[in-house]
Enzyme design. Structure first.
Site, short mmCIF file in Angstrom:
data_model
loop_
_atom_site.label_atom_id
_atom_site.label_comp_id
_atom_site.label_asym_id
_atom_site.label_seq_id
_atom_site.Cartn_x
_atom_site.Cartn_y
_atom_site.Cartn_z
CB CYS A 62 0.98 -2.24 4.76
SG CYS A 62 0.89 -3.11 6.34
CG ASP A 112 -0.38 0.24 2.52
OD1 ASP A 112 0.87 0.36 2.60
OD2 ASP A 112 -1.13 0.34 3.52
CG HIS A 127 11.31 -23.76 12.34
ND1 HIS A 127 11.33 -23.85 13.71
CD2 HIS A 127 12.58 -23.94 11.93
CE1 HIS A 127 12.58 -24.07 14.12
NE2 HIS A 127 13.36 -24.12 13.04
CG HIS A 158 9.61 -27.86 11.24
ND1 HIS A 158 9.26 -27.23 12.41
CD2 HIS A 158 10.97 -27.98 11.27
CE1 HIS A 158 10.34 -26.96 13.12
NE2 HIS A 158 11.39 -27.41 12.45
C1 RB5 Z 1 -1.83 2.99 6.38
O1 RB5 Z 1 -1.85 4.25 6.97
C2 RB5 Z 1 -1.50 1.92 7.41
O2 RB5 Z 1 -2.57 1.78 8.28
C3 RB5 Z 1 -1.15 0.62 6.74
O3 RB5 Z 1 -0.09 0.82 5.88
C4 RB5 Z 1 -0.72 -0.50 7.66
O4 RB5 Z 1 0.26 -0.09 8.55
C5 RB5 Z 1 -1.81 -1.24 8.30
O5 RB5 Z 1 -1.59 -2.22 9.03
#
Ligand code: RB5
Length: 142
Positions: free
Chosen positions: A64, A7, A97, A133
């Site tokens: 993210c 993202d 694992h 595992h």
């Molecule tokens: C975006 O602001 C943020 O919430 C996203 O990148 C992430 O960290 C969510 O877990």
């Protein structure tokens, strides 16, 4: 082929990951996001997870801001074992694992140098194939 997804919080680090994979000659398919505009991480988690589960890609990397939301979303897809790793020990251990098939990281958590070491360990470490595992992984799947 490695599936990539991020993202806006992971966008900058993903550019570094792609440059690194290019340098290593590792092929990847980038599922986006393609700009730094605010977006929703579950969308990219699902695109990457589906590509891994359907065999289009052998592994995935998701980024993210924290790595948390995108890893939670990926792990909702049956067959995905997405490991959130911010250290080298975990990246190696989760391959050995857990036979993790997706790596998640937080672009707001670690620097690129450390993240690329984690990527290398994740991509280069084979599953141990140890019976215990294998049994535990089957246990995860229910
Ligand atoms: C975006 O602001 C943020 O919430 C996203 O990148 C992430 O960290 C969510 O877990």
């Amino acid at each position: 082929m490695i599936a990539l997804g991020c993202d806006h919080g992971g966008y900058d680090l993903m550019q570094e990951v792609m440059a690194h994979l290019d340098q290593r000659g590792i092929e990847y398919k980038n599922f986006g996001t393609f700009t730094k505009e605010s977006c929703d991480y579950p969308e990219y988690a699902k695109l990457v997870a589906n590509a891994v589960v359907d065999g289009t890609c052998e592994k995935g990397i998701l980024i993210c801001g924290t790595g948390i939301g995108i890893s939670i979303a990926a792990n909702k897809v049956p067959g995905i074992r997405c490991a959130l790793c911010h250290d080298c020990f975990s990246a190696k251990a989760t391959r050995e694992h857990n036979n993790a098939n997706v790596l998640a990281m937080g672009g707001r958590v670690i620097g690129a140098g450390h993240a690329l070491d984690i990527v290398d360990l994740f991509l280069d470490t084979p599953f141990s194939n140890d019976e215990r595992h294998i049994r535990r992984i089957k246990g995860i799947e229910g």
